[in-house]
Design a protein around this motif. Structure first.
Motif, PDB file in Angstrom:
ATOM      1  N   GLU A 104       0.661  -1.280   0.040  1.00  0.00           N
ATOM      2  CA  GLU A 104      -0.001   0.089   0.018  1.00  0.00           C
ATOM      3  C   GLU A 104       0.889   1.285  -0.139  1.00  0.00           C
ATOM      4  O   GLU A 104       1.648   1.627   0.951  1.00  0.00           O
ATOM      5  N   SER A 105       1.179   1.921  -1.113  1.00  0.00           N
ATOM      6  CA  SER A 105       2.096   3.106  -1.401  1.00  0.00           C
ATOM      7  C   SER A 105       1.740   3.811  -2.513  1.00  0.00           C
ATOM      8  O   SER A 105       1.360   3.549  -3.602  1.00  0.00           O
ATOM      9  N   GLY A 106       1.909   5.129  -2.359  1.00  0.00           N
ATOM     10  CA  GLY A 106       2.044   5.995  -3.328  1.00  0.00           C
ATOM     11  C   GLY A 106       3.252   6.144  -4.021  1.00  0.00           C
ATOM     12  O   GLY A 106       3.327   6.928  -4.977  1.00  0.00           O
ATOM     13  N   GLY A 107       4.380   5.457  -3.745  1.00  0.00           N
ATOM     14  CA  GLY A 107       5.550   5.399  -4.366  1.00  0.00           C
ATOM     15  C   GLY A 107       6.700   6.079  -3.536  1.00  0.00           C
ATOM     16  O   GLY A 107       6.683   5.953  -2.355  1.00  0.00           O
ATOM     17  N   VAL A 108       7.557   6.596  -4.081  1.00  0.00           N
ATOM     18  CA  VAL A 108       8.629   7.325  -3.491  1.00  0.00           C
ATOM     19  C   VAL A 108       8.313   8.386  -2.609  1.00  0.00           C
ATOM     20  O   VAL A 108       7.441   9.145  -2.878  1.00  0.00           O
ATOM     21  N   ARG A 109       8.642   8.235  -1.242  1.00  0.00           N
ATOM     22  CA  ARG A 109       8.561   9.562  -0.420  1.00  0.00           C
ATOM     23  C   ARG A 109       9.278  10.729  -0.986  1.00  0.00           C
ATOM     24  O   ARG A 109      10.377  10.749  -1.072  1.00  0.00           O
ATOM     25  N   LEU A 110       8.618  11.773  -1.463  1.00  0.00           N
ATOM     26  CA  LEU A 110       9.448  12.975  -1.935  1.00  0.00           C
ATOM     27  C   LEU A 110      10.302  13.639  -1.047  1.00  0.00           C
ATOM     28  O   LEU A 110      11.049  14.330  -1.377  1.00  0.00           O
ATOM     29  N   HIS A 111      10.012  13.714   0.305  1.00  0.00           N
ATOM     30  CA  HIS A 111      10.735  14.283   1.399  1.00  0.00           C
ATOM     31  C   HIS A 111      12.237  13.573   1.222  1.00  0.00           C
ATOM     32  O   HIS A 111      13.073  14.238   1.880  1.00  0.00           O
ATOM     33  N   GLU A 112      12.236  12.159   0.821  1.00  0.00           N
ATOM     34  CA  GLU A 112      13.521  11.546   0.639  1.00  0.00           C
ATOM     35  C   GLU A 112      13.701  11.064  -0.688  1.00  0.00           C
ATOM     36  O   GLU A 112      14.144  10.097  -0.960  1.00  0.00           O
ATOM     37  N   CYS A 147      -1.481   0.942  -4.924  1.00  0.00           N
ATOM     38  CA  CYS A 147       0.015   0.686  -5.171  1.00  0.00           C
ATOM     39  C   CYS A 147       0.406   1.328  -6.431  1.00  0.00           C
ATOM     40  O   CYS A 147       0.093   1.070  -7.670  1.00  0.00           O
ATOM     41  N   PHE A 148       1.202   2.544  -6.282  1.00  0.00           N
ATOM     42  CA  PHE A 148       1.492   3.382  -7.290  1.00  0.00           C
ATOM     43  C   PHE A 148       2.911   3.585  -7.441  1.00  0.00           C
ATOM     44  O   PHE A 148       3.785   3.197  -6.428  1.00  0.00           O
ATOM     45  N   GLY A 149       3.530   4.316  -8.124  1.00  0.00           N
ATOM     46  CA  GLY A 149       4.757   4.577  -8.316  1.00  0.00           C
ATOM     47  C   GLY A 149       5.889   3.443  -8.426  1.00  0.00           C
ATOM     48  O   GLY A 149       5.675   2.502  -8.880  1.00  0.00           O
ATOM     49  N   MET A 171       1.413   2.943 -12.647  1.00  0.00           N
ATOM     50  CA  MET A 171       2.640   3.716 -12.350  1.00  0.00           C
ATOM     51  C   MET A 171       2.469   4.829 -11.751  1.00  0.00           C
ATOM     52  O   MET A 171       3.004   5.251 -10.602  1.00  0.00           O
ATOM     53  N   SER A 172       2.072   5.938 -12.610  1.00  0.00           N
ATOM     54  CA  SER A 172       1.589   6.962 -11.889  1.00  0.00           C
ATOM     55  C   SER A 172       0.184   7.183 -11.222  1.00  0.00           C
ATOM     56  O   SER A 172      -0.680   6.739 -11.895  1.00  0.00           O
ATOM     57  N   ILE A 177      -0.754  12.450 -12.734  1.00  0.00           N
ATOM     58  CA  ILE A 177      -1.103  12.424 -13.882  1.00  0.00           C
ATOM     59  C   ILE A 177      -1.748  13.753 -14.190  1.00  0.00           C
ATOM     60  O   ILE A 177      -1.554  14.776 -15.014  1.00  0.00           O
ATOM     61  N   GLU A 178      -2.764  14.383 -13.285  1.00  0.00           N
ATOM     62  CA  GLU A 178      -3.625  15.527 -13.510  1.00  0.00           C
ATOM     63  C   GLU A 178      -2.697  16.677 -13.190  1.00  0.00           C
ATOM     64  O   GLU A 178      -2.681  17.524 -13.850  1.00  0.00           O
ATOM     65  N   ALA A 179      -1.593  16.685 -12.346  1.00  0.00           N
ATOM     66  CA  ALA A 179      -0.739  17.598 -12.005  1.00  0.00           C
ATOM     67  C   ALA A 179       0.388  17.832 -13.188  1.00  0.00           C
ATOM     68  O   ALA A 179       0.510  19.105 -13.237  1.00  0.00           O
ATOM     69  N   SER A 180       0.739  16.926 -13.979  1.00  0.00           N
ATOM     70  CA  SER A 180       1.510  16.889 -14.970  1.00  0.00           C
ATOM     71  C   SER A 180       0.792  17.230 -16.416  1.00  0.00           C
ATOM     72  O   SER A 180       1.553  18.090 -17.061  1.00  0.00           O
ATOM     73  N   HIS A 181      -0.304  16.920 -16.709  1.00  0.00           N
ATOM     74  CA  HIS A 181      -1.041  16.986 -17.805  1.00  0.00           C
ATOM     75  C   HIS A 181      -2.276  17.755 -17.843  1.00  0.00           C
ATOM     76  O   HIS A 181      -2.850  18.029 -19.050  1.00  0.00           O
TER      77      HIS A 181
END
Length: 292
Positions: A104-112, A147-149, A171-172, A177-181
């Motif tokens: 259960e994860s959004g992917g990489v932790r942006l803080h790290e 389960c992303f990223g 993946m995303s 996706i919305e923020a990027s495109h």
């Protein structure tokens, strides 16, 4: 019925595994935490958002990891990733019957960011080493965060994926996706669209998961037990089969109406009759529809 999505990581472990069989490595009492979050003024967790250890499942020895979606969305940082890698490397030594990952994860932790990216790559390498050794890696996806990223990639590196109809895998993430495109490309607030695109029913129909279950801990346990002996060899033939699956999907997409590009068009192109009705169907009914 107990909802898998509504349970915490440790509640899932307690209900999924044999009673009182889970022995945790580096539990919260050890206070092995991220060295980066405190420097940024961000609250830390004593387990860094993941529980790892050994247990039995239906009497069979397994190693298991469960990500906690309530802590930073299950994001992977340096310590979080190191715990996953350590568990996988220990599996090479002790050779359990299988390794379970309750993802259960959004992917990489942006803080790290950099540490997290490196950690995910190390998890993938360690996971593939375990598979080469003939130890099945089984991923269970049914948490509220999906389960992303990088963890989405990790999941697709595994031998076997179990998803609930409410689980999500991609993946995303929709918000990324919305923020990027832009919202015109993907409206993350459109829940029906999100689940049609990333949900368990979609992943089952397109061949991206191996078992589709109800949002029920008992159903996940039964599917995990059934998968214990399932090991997909890492061979050229396996890779070519994956490429053939993707080629078939691209071919099917080329025949759809690009002005109305949507999962329902893909399902229909793959041979699903009354594809528009899929979101309303039961899990049992959707399981019977898979063509691939």
């Amino acid at each position: 019925m107990i909802s898998f999505a509504e349970c915490s990581a440790r509640e899932r472990l307690a209900l999924l595994l044999d009673p009182d069989s889970f022995h945790e490595w580096l539990p919260p009492s050890e206070r092995v935490m991220s060295p980066h979050l405190a420097q940024l003024g961000v609250p830390s967790a004593f387990d860094d958002g993941v529980a790892v250890g050994r247990a039995t499942l239906d009497g069979h020895p397994v190693f298991v990891a469960a990500q906690e979606g309530e802590f930073m969305g299950g994001g992977v940082g340096e310590v979080h990733g190191a715990k996953l890698v350590g568990m996988l490397q220990r599996a090479l030594r002790d050779r359990p019957q299988a390794v379970l990952l309750l993802a259960e994860s959004g992917g990489v932790r942006l803080h790290e960011a950099n540490a997290g990216l490196i950690a995910v790559s190390e998890v993938m390498r360690a996971l593939l080493d375990v598979r080469v050794a003939g130890i099945p890696v089984i991923v269970l996806i049914g948490g509220a965060n999906g389960c992303f990223g990088g963890m989405g990639i990790v999941a697709r590196c595994a031998d076997y994926i179990v998803m609930s109809d409410t689980g999500r895998l991609a993946m995303s993430g929709p918000e990324v996706i919305e923020a990027s495109h832009g919202v015109e490309e993907f409206d993350s607030r459109d829940r029906a669209l999100v689940w049609r695109t990333t949900g368990g029913k979609h992943r089952w129909l397109t061949g991206d998961c191996d078992a589709l279950v109800e949002d029920d801990v008992a159903a996940f346990r039964a599917a995990a037990i059934a998968a214990l002996g399932h090991s997909a060899p890492l061979t050229l033939a396996t890779l070519e089969a994956e490429h053939l699956l993707l080629a078939q999907r691209l071919h099917a997409l080329s025949s759809t109406d690009t002005e109305r590009d949507d999962a329902t068009q893909l399902w229909q192109a793959l041979g699903v009759v009354d594809a528009d009705q899929v979101p309303e169907l039961s899990v049992e009914a959707v399981r019977a529809l898979r063509i691939i």
